[in-house]
Design an enzyme around this catalytic site. Structure first.
Site, PDB file in Angstrom:
ATOM      1  CB  CYS A  53      -0.702  -2.784  -3.281  1.00 32.89           C
ATOM      2  SG  CYS A  53       0.202  -2.233  -2.145  1.00 32.89           S
ATOM      3  CG  HIS A  92      -5.221  -3.836  -2.096  1.00 31.47           C
ATOM      4  ND1 HIS A  92      -3.918  -4.067  -1.836  1.00 31.47           N
ATOM      5  CD2 HIS A  92      -5.622  -3.469  -1.745  1.00 31.47           C
ATOM      6  CE1 HIS A  92      -4.347  -2.739  -0.546  1.00 31.47           C
ATOM      7  NE2 HIS A  92      -5.305  -2.445  -0.805  1.00 31.47           N
TER       8      HIS A  92
HETATM    9 CA   LIG Z   1       2.805  -2.869  -2.742  1.00 28.49          CA
END
Ligand SMILES: [Ca+2]
Ligand SMILES: [Ca+2]
Length: 481
Positions: A73, A129
């Site tokens: 991510c 993120h």
């Molecule tokens: Ca992800």
């Protein structure tokens, strides 16, 4: 917008293929966390039901060969939002905050680029993120003019205790699934989707908008309403194929096995004989996400913005469901590197599929190209606006996915070449081996192909930027790898 105006927009875009700086086009930017190609339009698993994405495919271009810049991510999102590859930034892992990395902290991110050039920018759900900082949680909200705060349940309220599978721990993060107590309408993704849908009833003081919506499922934990599990009777679910000796042909220069064996999660799931249940839980989560997306698609289609909004929908990386003896993400194989990708430019090649090879890092230059904003010389990616205008054209320059310092994969749509920091290599030919079972890297017949890919590996690999030491103490969420 009238049919004639819509037709003219489409023709204009196609003819000029810088795609005609269509000023004042709005942008709906949809991120789906941990979604792999198990959706109808990508064909990754025909068992999975995604009726809303299937329908949306009729109004968009499906990019069959879209890849992430990193297979986890944080670095994937940091790369696509800053426009820079990991090897140029040092942002390689979930603990590296782009705002603390010297190579990225001053870059204008994609939403800021729009926001600084006449757009109203707004968001809800996960786009950046998140990182714990001394000033509180950094969720990237600084990049937007407006943040929609909804209060839906993330799914933590479970029916009984059926959802917890403590055997499946890996890196401190358990794999969990089960039914939410909250009804669909009270779940977080659904409420975020509703928030996004409601924005189409507004105007934005005459400005175009850039709206970013993050959908959390199918990210773990797989907590979704019971009805989604019921769509997949356990005795009918076929889990993903597994080849137990798959790693045997991945060896170092001494012929020694590079991978010691299946990953810890796979072993734990195998020990509990839970492969089918886990596959099912992922499928249920994908169908839940699809229902949430349907709320947004339907509202947009009925709104004043139906024909002047570009929609770009993407997953931040893929997910293994047992293939390559793995669960979750990371690694550099197709299952983690390939992402779902659909783009709608009203009036342009709606309902078409493309085999052009693109990367999520190409979204930044493409969107500013489509919207007539000036080029950003900091972008590593390249605009695929020409491919949108002509989806069947040849578009196969090798594209890069990275996992950690000096571990890279390149794909040109046929071959996947992987090069690890420790010198081990892999090569797969998707024409004959779509599951990447047969490593061709040690077959002399492929020496020329490997040499060609090797030349295209990054020459410079930035050292890793500082890790966030606060996260271990304060942010349990960031432990999800
Ligand atoms: Ca992800
Ligand atoms: Ca193999």
């Amino acid at each position: 917008m009238s049919f004639l105006k819509r037709f003219l927009v489409g023709v204009c875009l196609i003819l000029t293929t810088g795609l005609c700086a269509k000023e004042n086009m709005n942008v709906l930017f949809i991120a789906i966390d941990d979604l792999n190609d198990w959706i109808g339009p990508m064909g990754g698993n025909p068992q999975v039901k995604t009726p809303h994405l299937d329908k949306f495919a009729n109004f968009s271009i499906v990019m069959n060969k879209a890849y992430c810049p990193a297979t986890v991510c944080g670095p994937s999102r940091s790369s696509l939002l800053t426009g820079r590859h990991c090897h140029n930034t040092g942002v390689y892992g979930n603990s590296n905050n782009l705002k603390k990395a010297s190579k990225t902290k001053d870059l204008e991110t994609l939403p800021e680029y729009f926001g600084n050039r006449g757009y109203h920018t707004l968001t809800t759900g996960k786009i950046f993120h998140k990182h714990m900082t001394s000033e509180g949680m950094d969720e990237g909200h600084w990049a937007f003019h407006e943040v929609g705060k909804t209060k839906g349940s993330a799914g933590g309220m479970l029916w009984k205790k059926q959802a917890t599978h403590p055997d499946h721990k890996y890196g401190g993060s358990p794999i969990q699934w089960g039914a939410t107590k909250a009804p669909l309408e009270k779940t977080k993704d659904y409420m975020n989707a509703k928030w996004a849908a409601e924005q189409f009833e507004r105007d934005f003081d005459g400005k175009p908008f850039f709206m970013a919506l993050g959908i959390s499922r199918p990210h773990l934990p797989f907590f979704v309403p019971q009805k989604y599990f019921d769509m997949y009777p356990l005795d009918k679910v076929k889990p993903a194929p597994v080849k137990l000796d798959d790693y045997d042909d991945i060896v170092d220069s001494n012929g020694k096995a590079f991978f010691k064996g299946p990953d810890a999660t796979w072993l734990a799931v195998d020990k509990s004989n839970a492969h089918t249940e886990l596959n099912r839980a992922y499928m249920a989560s994908v169908t839940y996400a699809d229902d949430c997306l349907g709320v947004v698609f339907d509202a947009l289609a009925k709104s004043q913005y139906a024909d002047n909004t570009i929609v770009m929908l993407w997953g931040d990386h893929g997910w293994y469901l047992g293939e390559k003896l793995k669960y979750r993400k990371t690694g550099l194989w197709e299952e983690a590197a390939r992402v779902p990708f659909m783009v709608r430019v009203p009036g342009v090649n709606e309902g078409v599929k493309s085999d052009g090879v693109i990367n999520l890092i190409d979204m930044y230059p493409t969107l500013i190209d489509l919207c007539g904003l000036p080029e950003n010389s900091n972008n590593d990616g390249r605009s695929f606006a020409k491919l949108i205008a002509n989806p069947k054209m040849t578009w196969n320059t090798p594209t890069l996915s990275t996992m950690g310092h000096m571990n890279h994969a390149l794909t040109d749509g046929r071959y996947r070449y992987i090069s690890y920091k420790k010198g081990v290599q892999e090569l797969y030919d998707h024409n004959s081996d779509p599951m990447e079972y047969n490593n061709l890297a040690n077959n002399p017949e492929y020496a020329e192909i490997i040499a060609k890919f090797k030349k295209q590996l990054p020459k410079n690999n930035e050292p890793e930027s500082p890790r966030n030491t606060m996260e271990k103490k304060k942010n349990k969420a960031s432990k999800k790898i």
